[in-house]
Write an enzyme that holds these catalytic residues in place. Structure first.
Site, PDB file in Angstrom:
ATOM      1  N   ASP A  44      -8.448   1.051   6.483  1.00  0.00           N
ATOM      2  CA  ASP A  44      -9.619   1.236   7.650  1.00  0.00           C
ATOM      3  C   ASP A  44      -9.116   0.548   8.699  1.00  0.00           C
ATOM      4  O   ASP A  44     -10.104   0.483   9.888  1.00  0.00           O
ATOM      5  CB  ASP A  44     -11.143  -0.199   7.320  1.00  0.00           C
ATOM      6  CG  ASP A  44     -10.541  -1.444   6.663  1.00  0.00           C
ATOM      7  OD1 ASP A  44      -9.402  -2.231   7.306  1.00  0.00           O
ATOM      8  OD2 ASP A  44     -11.468  -2.223   6.731  1.00  0.00           O
ATOM      9  N   SER A  45      -8.515   0.453   9.232  1.00  0.00           N
ATOM     10  CA  SER A  45      -6.973   0.280   9.965  1.00  0.00           C
ATOM     11  C   SER A  45      -7.624   1.508  11.360  1.00  0.00           C
ATOM     12  O   SER A  45      -7.651   1.509  11.894  1.00  0.00           O
ATOM     13  CB  SER A  45      -5.625  -0.372  10.478  1.00  0.00           C
ATOM     14  OG  SER A  45      -5.850   0.866   9.489  1.00  0.00           O
ATOM     15  N   ASP A  83      -9.706   3.147   1.788  1.00  0.00           N
ATOM     16  CA  ASP A  83      -9.670   2.406   1.884  1.00  0.00           C
ATOM     17  C   ASP A  83     -11.806   1.605   1.872  1.00  0.00           C
ATOM     18  O   ASP A  83     -12.133   2.247   2.377  1.00  0.00           O
ATOM     19  CB  ASP A  83      -9.432   0.840   3.182  1.00  0.00           C
ATOM     20  CG  ASP A  83      -8.625  -0.282   3.196  1.00  0.00           C
ATOM     21  OD1 ASP A  83      -8.774  -0.821   2.434  1.00  0.00           O
ATOM     22  OD2 ASP A  83      -8.437  -0.757   4.326  1.00  0.00           O
ATOM     23  N   LYS A 113      -9.197   0.960  -1.925  1.00  0.00           N
ATOM     24  CA  LYS A 113      -8.575  -0.704  -2.109  1.00  0.00           C
ATOM     25  C   LYS A 113      -9.659  -1.178  -1.564  1.00  0.00           C
ATOM     26  O   LYS A 113     -10.505  -0.985  -1.117  1.00  0.00           O
ATOM     27  CB  LYS A 113      -7.134  -0.908  -1.031  1.00  0.00           C
ATOM     28  CG  LYS A 113      -6.709  -1.863  -0.721  1.00  0.00           C
ATOM     29  CD  LYS A 113      -5.682  -1.978   0.358  1.00  0.00           C
ATOM     30  CE  LYS A 113      -5.839  -1.841   1.575  1.00  0.00           C
ATOM     31  NZ  LYS A 113      -6.796  -3.141   1.908  1.00  0.00           N
ATOM     32  N   GLU A 115     -10.514  -6.042  -0.734  1.00  0.00           N
ATOM     33  CA  GLU A 115      -9.800  -7.027  -0.222  1.00  0.00           C
ATOM     34  C   GLU A 115     -10.543  -8.312  -0.483  1.00  0.00           C
ATOM     35  O   GLU A 115     -11.472  -8.403  -0.864  1.00  0.00           O
ATOM     36  CB  GLU A 115      -9.760  -7.509   1.592  1.00  0.00           C
ATOM     37  CG  GLU A 115      -9.757  -6.134   2.335  1.00  0.00           C
ATOM     38  CD  GLU A 115      -9.606  -6.597   3.964  1.00  0.00           C
ATOM     39  OE1 GLU A 115     -10.179  -7.846   4.415  1.00  0.00           O
ATOM     40  OE2 GLU A 115      -9.082  -5.580   4.343  1.00  0.00           O
ATOM     41  N   GLU A 182      -0.730  -9.259   2.558  1.00  0.00           N
ATOM     42  CA  GLU A 182      -0.585  -8.624   3.994  1.00  0.00           C
ATOM     43  C   GLU A 182      -0.242 -10.345   4.835  1.00  0.00           C
ATOM     44  O   GLU A 182      -0.962 -11.354   4.025  1.00  0.00           O
ATOM     45  CB  GLU A 182      -1.807  -8.698   4.185  1.00  0.00           C
ATOM     46  CG  GLU A 182      -1.658  -8.448   6.433  1.00  0.00           C
ATOM     47  CD  GLU A 182      -2.755  -7.074   6.609  1.00  0.00           C
ATOM     48  OE1 GLU A 182      -3.478  -6.822   5.837  1.00  0.00           O
ATOM     49  OE2 GLU A 182      -2.669  -6.915   8.003  1.00  0.00           O
TER      50      GLU A 182
HETATM   51  O1  KIV Z   1      -6.569  -0.679   6.898  1.00  0.00           O
HETATM   52  C1  KIV Z   1      -5.222  -1.024   6.910  1.00  0.00           C
HETATM   53  O2  KIV Z   1      -4.749   0.199   7.343  1.00  0.00           O
HETATM   54  C2  KIV Z   1      -4.744  -1.652   5.808  1.00  0.00           C
HETATM   55  C3  KIV Z   1      -2.822  -2.164   5.754  1.00  0.00           C
HETATM   56  C4  KIV Z   1      -2.794  -2.711   6.829  1.00  0.00           C
HETATM   57  C5  KIV Z   1      -2.179  -2.981   4.770  1.00  0.00           C
HETATM   58  O3  KIV Z   1      -5.267  -2.514   5.146  1.00  0.00           O
END
Ligand code: KIV
Length: 278
Positions: A44-45, A83, A113, A115, A182
């Site tokens: 989600d970056s 994510d 994924k 968090e 992280e």
């Molecule tokens: O969103 C993302 O790119 C991430 C990584 C930094 C692990 O969660």
């Protein structure tokens, strides 16, 4: 060939490091797959790197599925993790399952994924029971960075470190197949990696993790304004990209682009179309 969860578990057991990079579109996923990357993360970056938001918080499921589908179209032979964006799993297991299924069915991701630690374990178990593979994410969790006091290293003091160990064990028990760590002190990340049966994937967590992940735009130096301490730039693409663009602009202005070799030509005499009518 597309690796699977058992392959990653086997790599940990054999001491083979797992390589992971983020990707957000088809051209990049194709390139990263050709290079032999073990797995891709549609992080989600995306929100910050591609969509121009200040944080990952505004990113939606629709945006994630849109980009994850493109990543999959670019690379059929690579394990892809999608994510789960902020708000897609915090409201309970039913929403998490619906959104997880959407990810898997619409973008053909291999896993999702999310968090968090013990507070998300119920949701993790529900997802795994529904047949969705889940990767955890501990340490600096950007979706809730404001609660952590900003983008800071996590687990420096003993109570926070104890909680991270308990969270990691709880996630493993809940069924995650791997955990991203992280911005965690190297010593703590190494101990957690040794303690867990499942692989850890570090980002700013030192060399003791079972694998590493970086944001592709950071590691290729496509972004010049800020580089986090944990990023190593393996290329500096931003100056090269600017140089290419500036040459193009100059050639457009001077008329030297396009040259004959970039054009199409044929022998037809078009002049009759433009002849004035008598
Ligand atoms: O969103 C993302 O790119 C991430 C990584 C930094 C692990 O969660």
């Amino acid at each position: 060939m597309r690796k699977n969860i058992q392959d990653f578990q086997g790599m940990k057991e054999a001491g083979i490091k797992i390589s992971m990079l983020t990707a957000y579109d088809a051209s990049m996923s194709s390139l990263l797959s050709e290079c032999g990357t073990d797995m891709l993360l549609v992080g989600d970056s995306l929100g910050m790197v591609v969509l121009g938001y200040d944080s990952t918080v505004p990113v939606t499921m629709e945006q994630m599925v849109h980009h994850a589908s493109a990543v999959r179209r670019g690379a059929a032979d690579i394990f892809v993790v999608g994510d789960m964006p902020f708000g897609s799993y915090q409201t309970g297991s039913r929403d998490a399952i619906n959104n997880g299924l959407k990810f898997i069915k619409e973008s053909d991701c291999d896993a999702v994924k999310l968090e968090g630690g013990q507070e998300v374990c119920e949701v993790v178990s529900a997802l795994v029971r529904s047949g969705i593979s889940v990767m955890g994410h501990l340490g600096l969790t950007p979706q809730t960075a404001s609660q952590l006091g900003g983008y800071k290293v996590q687990g420096k003091e003993l109570p926070a470190a104890e909680k991270m160990v308990a969270d990691a064990r709880a996630l493993q028990d809940a069924g995650v197949f791997a955990i991203v760590l992280e911005c965690v002190p190297e010593e703590l990340a190494t101990l957690i990696s040794k303690d867990l049966k499942i692989p850890t994937i570090g980002i700013g967590a030192g060399a003791g993790c079972d694998g590493q992940v970086l944001v592709i735009n950071d590691m290729l130096g496509m972004f010049e304004k800020f580089t986090p301490k944990f990023v190593k730039q393996y290329a500096k693409l931003a100056p090269l990209m600017k140089q290419g663009v500036q040459e193009y602009l100059a050639e457009v202005k001077s008329g030297t682009f396009p040259a004959a070799e970039q054009g199409f030509s044929c022998a037809t005499d078009y002049s009759s179309i433009f002849r004035e009518e008598e």
